[in-house]
Design a protein around this motif. Structure first.
Motif, mmCIF file in Angstrom:
data_model
loop_
_atom_site.group_PDB
_atom_site.id
_atom_site.type_symbol
_atom_site.label_atom_id
_atom_site.label_comp_id
_atom_site.label_asym_id
_atom_site.label_seq_id
_atom_site.Cartn_x
_atom_site.Cartn_y
_atom_site.Cartn_z
ATOM 1 N N ASP A 1 -5.344 5.491 -13.179
ATOM 2 C CA ASP A 1 -5.824 6.698 -12.492
ATOM 3 C C ASP A 1 -6.288 7.798 -13.438
ATOM 4 O OD1 ASP A 1 -3.620 6.645 -9.598
ATOM 5 O OD2 ASP A 1 -5.735 6.103 -9.793
ATOM 6 N N ARG B 1 -6.198 7.040 -0.619
ATOM 7 C CA ARG B 1 -5.542 5.806 -1.057
ATOM 8 C C ARG B 1 -4.523 5.366 -0.008
ATOM 9 N NH1 ARG B 1 -3.965 5.829 -7.076
ATOM 10 N NH2 ARG B 1 -6.241 5.762 -7.077
ATOM 11 N N ARG B 2 -4.379 4.032 0.102
ATOM 12 C CA ARG B 2 -3.335 3.486 0.970
ATOM 13 C C ARG B 2 -2.390 2.646 0.107
ATOM 14 N NH1 ARG B 2 -6.322 6.453 3.213
ATOM 15 N NH2 ARG B 2 -7.555 6.130 5.116
ATOM 16 N N LEU C 1 -1.447 4.930 -9.958
ATOM 17 C CA LEU C 1 -1.795 3.695 -10.657
ATOM 18 C C LEU C 1 -2.011 3.988 -12.136
ATOM 19 C CD1 LEU C 1 -4.424 2.355 -8.120
ATOM 20 C CD2 LEU C 1 -2.064 1.616 -8.356
ATOM 21 N N GLY C 2 -1.707 3.000 -12.951
ATOM 22 C CA GLY C 2 -1.853 3.174 -14.392
ATOM 23 C C GLY C 2 -3.261 3.521 -14.828
ATOM 24 N N LEU D 1 0.131 6.740 -4.049
ATOM 25 C CA LEU D 1 0.505 5.692 -4.999
ATOM 26 C C LEU D 1 -0.208 5.970 -6.311
ATOM 27 C CD1 LEU D 1 1.660 2.823 -5.671
ATOM 28 C CD2 LEU D 1 -0.496 1.909 -4.798
ATOM 29 N N PHE E 1 -4.327 11.230 -3.006
ATOM 30 C CA PHE E 1 -3.339 11.664 -2.021
ATOM 31 C C PHE E 1 -3.854 11.646 -0.587
ATOM 32 C CE2 PHE E 1 0.011 12.439 -4.837
ATOM 33 C CZ PHE E 1 -0.575 12.757 -6.032
ATOM 34 N N VAL E 2 -5.131 11.308 -0.396
ATOM 35 C CA VAL E 2 -5.673 11.209 0.961
ATOM 36 C C VAL E 2 -6.280 9.840 1.199
ATOM 37 C CG1 VAL E 2 -7.413 12.087 2.581
ATOM 38 C CG2 VAL E 2 -6.144 13.675 1.110
#
Lengths: 554, 67, 78
Positions: free
Chosen positions: B58, B48-49, B55-56, B53, B45-46
């Motif tokens: 994660d 990632r750009r 991701l499967g 987002l 939440f910080v």
């Protein structure tokens, strides 16, 4: 008559036993005999006062593109590395449809800092799409052995196209990926690599990151079909809890499918002093349960580098510097020219003129740094200029369009008394060099020389024999490389002759040998006399030869 | 028996943060659950750009650090 | 669970420290220590963009100035 006999050396065979004085005979690219071998040979190499060891194996490289124009993978060979494993972190150069080449070029640009021009048709012999085609392209010019991984991102891209960076795969797509992976393994891939951290040149996560665990599990089922091929991953190495979660996932895959797995890198940091030990403890727990999850650790320290072109956290303790450097470039230049601003910045750096903060920094080459300053400490340059360190940093930068980089060595992973015992841990795999990547940021070569200079000679964490074992037989065994990594009759004659008292990496320096006159940082070797690959001399006494005896191996 | 480690889930196909938070922290008011998930997963939440987002692949922690 | 949830409504994760570290790519990184409501201190790594954004959110002139701020400040700059 033998082709080559290496005489009078201390033979350290890679298995950890004490070295012995013996001769090594080579015939048809293989080690023929080891012992007292009188008689003639077509070529004799005198290894008096030297160690004769198996060629070193570098398990974590990104030489995929460089091998297209440089079959010697310079400078890897001159450091005694005779085999490299490219294709790590989900990125390889095959299988790849022609229409998708630009996308992958973008990924290599972003992740490996490989300039796009290096991939143009002028320099890259880009005719392949399948994995076999890539291997056939690089094989004729190889002076070093290559055991290539196939990248999960490439597999996904082939099957799913643009959707590979949008969503999870369907069941049919996963089946197609399995078929493709199987084909790549049959065509020369040694295993599969994936990534949980990388992004492309548009900052979008690479295709492998969109894969659900079931997809990776299905691909690992293929890896497990033929005795167990390697799964390599780059986890979220900056977070210990996520890394441990990935260790657990790898362990599950390893046990379920009977495959070895490896992850890279594991760093030690004074800011997170328990991270590496916690990770290694988890690895040990998983090994005890029968999993094979090999953590890779590099030998070399991490340096910090910055220029005044971009605001660096290195300057976070100097708030006025940060404010100035966050200005748009033209305003920044004007501010640094302004006498009042300069005075404030110099005062901000401390009553010592910034010596504590900036004095130990070294000017790097490779940009607009004046040649007379490259490799020298700021404190020495400042004294010469009759300035304080902060003022010197500002002025040297201003005088050269701010395009001068400063290096703070040993910013992390640098405490020998912590790193040595970790590297010596039998569950730690020495690797993570990233050879062939980070071209314009720092040198990724010479880790093997540093192992001997720092951890054998200086700290004594390793005996000579144990250090050789770590980067030869241990690596070969972990990866399943056949007939390499040992000095043993019948094995490939990949051999390095070196001076145990002097083998080391030299100072980092910029060179312009990337196609398109691109710059990269390298380190040359010292103390490595001769390197043989499959029985031919590839490096001798300071010079590369014309030998092209490297092979695609596995 | 492995030593305890921080509990996590992986996102289901096309799962939103709201659905994941409700699934992972049942019984919590949704806004509070989302808040907690974000606080435990700043790598998503910080850093990632674009931020947030999912991701499967994660690892999404459902509890704070244990040590 | 409900007791824990109740504790959370009155407690926030808080920044309790910050220091610099060397990133694997040769760039300096910001290591934030965050104390969670369970009392455990975890670590979050920020790159330069996120790190400077956080300093701005917190109106902090120094790394020490980040201490005491809510974890929510980290999201503000994103």
């Amino acid at each position: 008559m033998y082709d080559i006999v290496i005489r009078n050396g201390l033979v350290v065979d890679g298995e950890g036993a004490a070295g012995i004085r013996a001769d090594v005979a080579i015939q048809n690219g293989r080690i023929a005999a080891i012992g007292n071998l009188p008689g003639e040979a077509r070529q004799t190499i005198d290894a008096s006062g030297r160690v004769v060891a198996p060629g070193f194996i570098d398990p974590h490289t990104h030489f995929d593109a460089q091998l297209l124009w440089d079959g010697q993978a310079r400078p890897a060979l001159e450091h005694g590395v005779t085999s490299v494993i490219p294709g790590n972190c989900s990125l390889s150069l095959a299988p790849l449809r022609a229409a998708d080449r630009q996308k992958v070029v973008g990924m290599f640009q972003q992740i490996e800092e490989m300039p796009a021009v290096a991939f143009t048709e002028k320099y890259a012999k880009w005719t392949w799409e399948g994995f076999a085609g890539y291997c056939e392209t690089i094989a004729p010019d190889l002076a070093i052995n290559v055991a290539p991984l196939v990248g999960h991102s490439l597999i996904r891209l082939w099957v799913m196209g643009e959707d590979s960076q949008q969503r999870a795969a369907t069941a049919d797509e996963i089946t197609a990926m399995q078929v493709l992976l199987r084909q790549c393994l049959n065509e020369g891939a040694i295993g599969l690599s994936t990534s949980f951290v990388d992004v492309d040149d548009k900052a979008r996560p690479v295709p492998s990151r969109f894969a659900e665990f079931a997809e990776l599990d299905a691909l690992c089922a293929v890896l497990g079909e033929d005795g167990g091929r390697m799964l390599q991953v780059v986890p979220e190495f900056y977070d210990v809890d996520i890394t441990i979660a990935r260790v657990d996932q790898l362990a599950e895959l390893s046990v379920r499918h009977g495959i070895p797995t490896t992850f890279s890198p594991v760093f030690d940091s004074t800011a997170t002093p328990t991270a590496a030990t916690r990770i290694l403890a988890r690895v040990a727990e998983q090994f005890a349960r029968g999993a094979r999850v090999w953590p890779q650790m590099q030998t070399r320290p991490i340096d910090i580098s910055f220029s005044l072109l971009n605001p660096s956290l290195f300057l976070a303790r100097l708030p006025r510097w940060v404010r100035t450097l966050r200005l748009p470039l033209d305003e920044r230049m004007a501010a640094l020219d302004d006498a009042e601003t300069r005075a404030v910045l110099i005062r901000d750096a401390g009553p010592d003129g910034g010596e504590a903060t900036f004095g130990r920094l070294v000017v790097r080459g490779g940009d607009r740094a004046p040649a007379a300053y490259v490799g020298r400490r700021v404190v020495d340059i400042a004294r010469e200029r009759g300035q304080g360190c902060a003022e010197a940093i500002i002025d040297i930068s201003r005088e050269n369009g701010l395009d001068v980089a400063f290096l703070a060595a040993n910013g992390g992973h640098h405490l020998t008394d912590r790193i040595g015992p970790m590297l010596a841990n039998p569950l730690v795999h020495i690797g993570a060099s990233d050879g062939g990547a980070h071209l314009s940021s720092f040198s990724t070569y010479g880790d093997t020389g540093y192992l001997f200079s720092e951890f054998v000679r200086k700290s004594g964490d390793f005996t000579l024999e144990a250090a050789v074992k770590k980067i030869t037989a241990d690596t070969a065994d972990i990866w399943g490389l056949k007939d390499r990594g040992r000095l043993k009759p019948g094995y490939a004659a990949d051999i390095v002759v070196f001076d145990a008292d002097t083998i080391d990496r030299l100072e980092e320096r910029p060179v312009h040998d990337v196609p398109g006159d691109g710059m990269r940082y390298i380190r040359s070797s010292t103390g490595v006399d001769v390197v043989l690959v499959n029985g031919e001399v590839a490096w001798a006494h300071g010079a590369y030869t014309d030998a092209r005896s490297g092979a695609i191996c596995g | 028996m492995l030593s305890a480690h921080r509990r996590f889930v992986t996102p289901q196909t096309n799962e939103t943060i709201e659905a994941l938070a409700a699934r992972a922290l049942p019984g919590e008011p949704l806004d509070a659950a989302i808040d907690r998930i974000k606080s435990y997963n700043m790598h998503i939440f910080v850093m990632r750009r674009p931020a947030g987002l999912l991701l499967g692949s994660d690892v999404v922690f459902v509890e704070p650090p244990l040590q | 669970m409900s007791d824990y949830a109740g504790a959370l409504t009155s407690q926030e994760a808080v920044i309790v420290g910050a220091e610099l570290a060397a990133g694997h790519d040769g760039e300096a990184e910001l290591v934030l220590r965050i104390r969670y409501p369970n009392g455990v201190v975890g670590v979050v790594l920020l790159d330069a963009e996120a790190g400077f954004a956080l300093m701005q959110s917190c109106a902090a002139d120094s790394l020490e100035g980040l201490t005491g701020h809510s974890w929510r400040k980290i999201l503000e700059g994103v």
